[in-house]
Design a protein around this motif. Structure first.
Motif, mmCIF file in Angstrom:
data_model
loop_
_atom_site.group_PDB
_atom_site.id
_atom_site.type_symbol
_atom_site.label_atom_id
_atom_site.label_comp_id
_atom_site.label_asym_id
_atom_site.label_seq_id
_atom_site.Cartn_x
_atom_site.Cartn_y
_atom_site.Cartn_z
ATOM 1 N N ILE A 190 56.680 44.207 -45.701
ATOM 2 C CA ILE A 190 55.825 43.664 -46.756
ATOM 3 C C ILE A 190 55.206 44.857 -47.479
ATOM 4 C CG2 ILE A 190 53.787 42.263 -47.262
ATOM 5 C CD1 ILE A 190 54.332 40.836 -44.516
ATOM 6 N N HIS A 191 55.379 44.908 -48.785
ATOM 7 C CA HIS A 191 54.766 45.987 -49.572
ATOM 8 C C HIS A 191 53.320 45.610 -49.855
ATOM 9 C CE1 HIS A 191 58.606 47.959 -50.150
ATOM 10 N NE2 HIS A 191 59.112 46.733 -50.255
ATOM 11 N N ARG A 192 52.462 46.649 -49.945
ATOM 12 C CA ARG A 192 51.041 46.374 -50.154
ATOM 13 C C ARG A 192 50.394 47.440 -51.024
ATOM 14 N NH1 ARG A 192 47.556 45.797 -45.447
ATOM 15 N NH2 ARG A 192 46.085 47.378 -46.039
ATOM 16 N N ARG A 193 49.320 47.020 -51.658
ATOM 17 C CA ARG A 193 48.463 47.921 -52.424
ATOM 18 C C ARG A 193 47.037 47.610 -51.976
ATOM 19 N NH1 ARG A 193 50.077 46.612 -57.233
ATOM 20 N NH2 ARG A 193 51.677 48.218 -57.234
ATOM 21 N N ASN A 194 46.360 48.624 -51.446
ATOM 22 C CA ASN A 194 45.007 48.485 -50.930
ATOM 23 C C ASN A 194 44.043 49.136 -51.926
ATOM 24 O OD1 ASN A 194 42.566 48.723 -49.573
ATOM 25 N ND2 ASN A 194 43.499 49.340 -47.643
ATOM 26 N N LYS A 195 43.098 48.340 -52.448
ATOM 27 C CA LYS A 195 42.125 48.847 -53.424
ATOM 28 C C LYS A 195 40.720 48.973 -52.834
ATOM 29 C CE LYS A 195 43.233 45.387 -55.883
ATOM 30 N NZ LYS A 195 43.312 44.294 -56.829
ATOM 31 N N ARG A 196 40.615 48.875 -51.505
ATOM 32 C CA ARG A 196 39.299 48.844 -50.848
ATOM 33 C C ARG A 196 38.468 50.083 -51.124
ATOM 34 N NH1 ARG A 196 40.766 46.707 -46.138
ATOM 35 N NH2 ARG A 196 40.210 44.676 -46.929
ATOM 36 N N SER A 197 39.086 51.247 -51.189
ATOM 37 C CA SER A 197 38.326 52.486 -51.381
ATOM 38 C C SER A 197 38.133 52.843 -52.850
ATOM 39 C CB SER A 197 39.031 53.645 -50.658
ATOM 40 O OG SER A 197 40.304 53.855 -51.228
ATOM 41 N N GLY A 198 38.571 51.966 -53.755
ATOM 42 C CA GLY A 198 38.430 52.233 -55.177
ATOM 43 C C GLY A 198 39.725 52.697 -55.808
ATOM 44 N N THR A 199 40.355 53.696 -55.227
ATOM 45 C CA THR A 199 41.644 54.190 -55.706
ATOM 46 C C THR A 199 42.751 53.426 -54.988
ATOM 47 O OG1 THR A 199 40.714 56.390 -56.020
ATOM 48 C CG2 THR A 199 43.113 56.223 -55.915
ATOM 49 N N PRO A 200 43.641 52.751 -55.724
ATOM 50 C CA PRO A 200 44.716 52.000 -55.058
ATOM 51 C C PRO A 200 45.605 52.900 -54.204
ATOM 52 C CG PRO A 200 44.570 51.389 -57.372
ATOM 53 C CD PRO A 200 43.681 52.587 -57.179
ATOM 54 N N VAL A 201 45.916 52.419 -53.007
ATOM 55 C CA VAL A 201 46.788 53.127 -52.077
ATOM 56 C C VAL A 201 47.994 52.226 -51.805
ATOM 57 C CG1 VAL A 201 47.012 54.122 -49.761
ATOM 58 C CG2 VAL A 201 44.845 54.327 -51.004
ATOM 59 N N GLU A 202 49.192 52.754 -52.072
ATOM 60 C CA GLU A 202 50.430 52.011 -51.823
ATOM 61 C C GLU A 202 50.808 52.141 -50.357
ATOM 62 O OE1 GLU A 202 52.324 50.344 -54.236
ATOM 63 O OE2 GLU A 202 50.835 50.828 -55.765
ATOM 64 N N GLY A 203 51.381 51.089 -49.812
ATOM 65 C CA GLY A 203 51.810 51.140 -48.423
ATOM 66 C C GLY A 203 52.729 49.996 -48.072
ATOM 67 N N THR A 204 52.956 49.832 -46.780
ATOM 68 C CA THR A 204 53.799 48.754 -46.268
ATOM 69 C C THR A 204 53.177 48.165 -45.012
ATOM 70 O OG1 THR A 204 55.101 50.263 -44.901
ATOM 71 C CG2 THR A 204 55.959 49.781 -47.122
ATOM 72 N N MET A 205 53.642 46.977 -44.688
ATOM 73 C CA MET A 205 53.339 46.330 -43.420
ATOM 74 C C MET A 205 54.682 45.938 -42.825
ATOM 75 S SD MET A 205 50.418 43.721 -44.841
ATOM 76 C CE MET A 205 50.024 42.925 -43.323
ATOM 77 N N GLU A 206 54.967 46.385 -41.611
ATOM 78 C CA GLU A 206 56.184 45.959 -40.936
ATOM 79 C C GLU A 206 55.806 44.931 -39.878
ATOM 80 O OE1 GLU A 206 59.849 47.477 -38.113
ATOM 81 O OE2 GLU A 206 58.420 48.954 -38.871
ATOM 82 N N VAL A 207 56.421 43.763 -39.949
ATOM 83 C CA VAL A 207 56.163 42.720 -38.959
ATOM 84 C C VAL A 207 56.861 43.132 -37.663
ATOM 85 C CG1 VAL A 207 56.411 40.278 -38.382
ATOM 86 C CG2 VAL A 207 55.996 40.970 -40.764
ATOM 87 N N VAL A 208 56.065 43.309 -36.593
ATOM 88 C CA VAL A 208 56.602 43.746 -35.306
ATOM 89 C C VAL A 208 56.522 42.657 -34.236
ATOM 90 C CG1 VAL A 208 56.227 46.210 -35.754
ATOM 91 C CG2 VAL A 208 54.411 44.852 -34.665
ATOM 92 N N GLU A 209 55.806 41.580 -34.550
ATOM 93 C CA GLU A 209 55.723 40.443 -33.626
ATOM 94 C C GLU A 209 55.530 39.185 -34.450
ATOM 95 O OE1 GLU A 209 53.236 39.098 -29.607
ATOM 96 O OE2 GLU A 209 52.515 40.780 -30.809
ATOM 97 N N PHE A 210 56.321 38.172 -34.135
ATOM 98 C CA PHE A 210 56.236 36.894 -34.844
ATOM 99 C C PHE A 210 56.640 35.809 -33.858
ATOM 100 C CE2 PHE A 210 57.442 33.439 -37.606
ATOM 101 C CZ PHE A 210 56.604 33.567 -38.711
ATOM 102 N N GLU A 211 55.661 35.287 -33.143
ATOM 103 C CA GLU A 211 55.874 34.222 -32.165
ATOM 104 C C GLU A 211 55.164 32.981 -32.672
ATOM 105 O OE1 GLU A 211 55.634 34.463 -27.791
ATOM 106 O OE2 GLU A 211 55.014 36.533 -28.208
ATOM 107 N N PRO A 212 55.925 31.996 -33.166
ATOM 108 C CA PRO A 212 55.278 30.804 -33.732
ATOM 109 C C PRO A 212 54.204 30.224 -32.820
ATOM 110 C CG PRO A 212 57.606 30.749 -34.196
ATOM 111 C CD PRO A 212 57.383 31.922 -33.270
ATOM 112 N N ASN A 213 53.050 29.980 -33.443
ATOM 113 C CA ASN A 213 51.884 29.382 -32.790
ATOM 114 C C ASN A 213 51.300 30.235 -31.659
ATOM 115 O OD1 ASN A 213 52.412 27.297 -34.556
ATOM 116 N ND2 ASN A 213 53.394 26.028 -33.008
ATOM 117 N N ARG A 214 51.695 31.520 -31.599
ATOM 118 C CA ARG A 214 51.167 32.412 -30.562
ATOM 119 C C ARG A 214 50.650 33.735 -31.103
ATOM 120 N NH1 ARG A 214 52.831 31.426 -24.950
ATOM 121 N NH2 ARG A 214 53.911 29.443 -24.943
ATOM 122 N N ALA A 215 51.497 34.466 -31.873
ATOM 123 C CA ALA A 215 51.079 35.810 -32.298
ATOM 124 C C ALA A 215 51.817 36.274 -33.550
ATOM 125 C CB ALA A 215 51.316 36.812 -31.169
ATOM 126 N N PHE A 216 51.107 37.099 -34.318
ATOM 127 C CA PHE A 216 51.644 37.738 -35.517
ATOM 128 C C PHE A 216 51.077 39.152 -35.526
ATOM 129 C CE2 PHE A 216 51.055 38.799 -40.090
ATOM 130 C CZ PHE A 216 52.376 38.696 -40.512
#
Length: 143
Positions: A53-79
């Motif tokens: 998942i591509h992401r842009r984080n603007k929390r610190s004021g200056t946008p920071v580009e990044g990614t999120m890699e899904v490493v766990e996906f267990e329906p109704n248990r964990a993400f």
């Protein structure tokens, strides 16, 4: 020790609906509960282990580009995801537990290995708590 944030919340909705809203529809819904974050996918496929998942984080004021890699996906248990915001690396994991047919406990943990546990957590704690309240309101009003 890495810096760790943990948040626990009870959502007055069934576990399968909460998991769907939070994990399956994560790209659409996360920016709704945290306006500092923009997310997008390169394809229309479902979110699952290995999804980037591509992401842009603007929390610190200056946008920071990044990614999120899904490493766990267990329906109704964990993400869980490994987040890369520029040079920073974080690990996020949310677990889901049915308390009753219509109540779900979600526990979110965020580890930031590059930050010392003695770092002032006030700002990030307040942002995470604010986002959690918005997320709860969205889930309970839309599900």
């Amino acid at each position: 020790m890495p810096l760790r944030f943990e948040s626990l919340q009870v959502i007055d909705r069934p576990i399968d609906k909460v998991f769907y809203f939070y994990a399956v529809e994560h790209v659409r819904n996360h920016p709704r509960w945290d306006s500092d974050i923009e997310l997008w996918l390169d394809s229309d496929g479902p979110v699952d282990v290995g999804t980037i998942i591509h992401r842009r984080n603007k929390r610190s004021g200056t946008p920071v580009e990044g990614t999120m890699e899904v490493v766990e996906f267990e329906p109704n248990r964990a993400f869980a995801v490994v987040i890369h915001d520029g040079p920073a690396v974080m690990r996020g994991r949310t677990t889901f537990e049915a308390i009753s047919d219509n109540q779900t406990k979600i526990t979110t943990m965020i580890d930031i290995p590059g930050m010392d546990e003695n770092t002032d957590k006030t700002f990030l704690n307040s942002r995470l708590e604010h986002s959690a309240q918005i997320r709860k309101r969205l889930m309970e009003s839309e599900i």
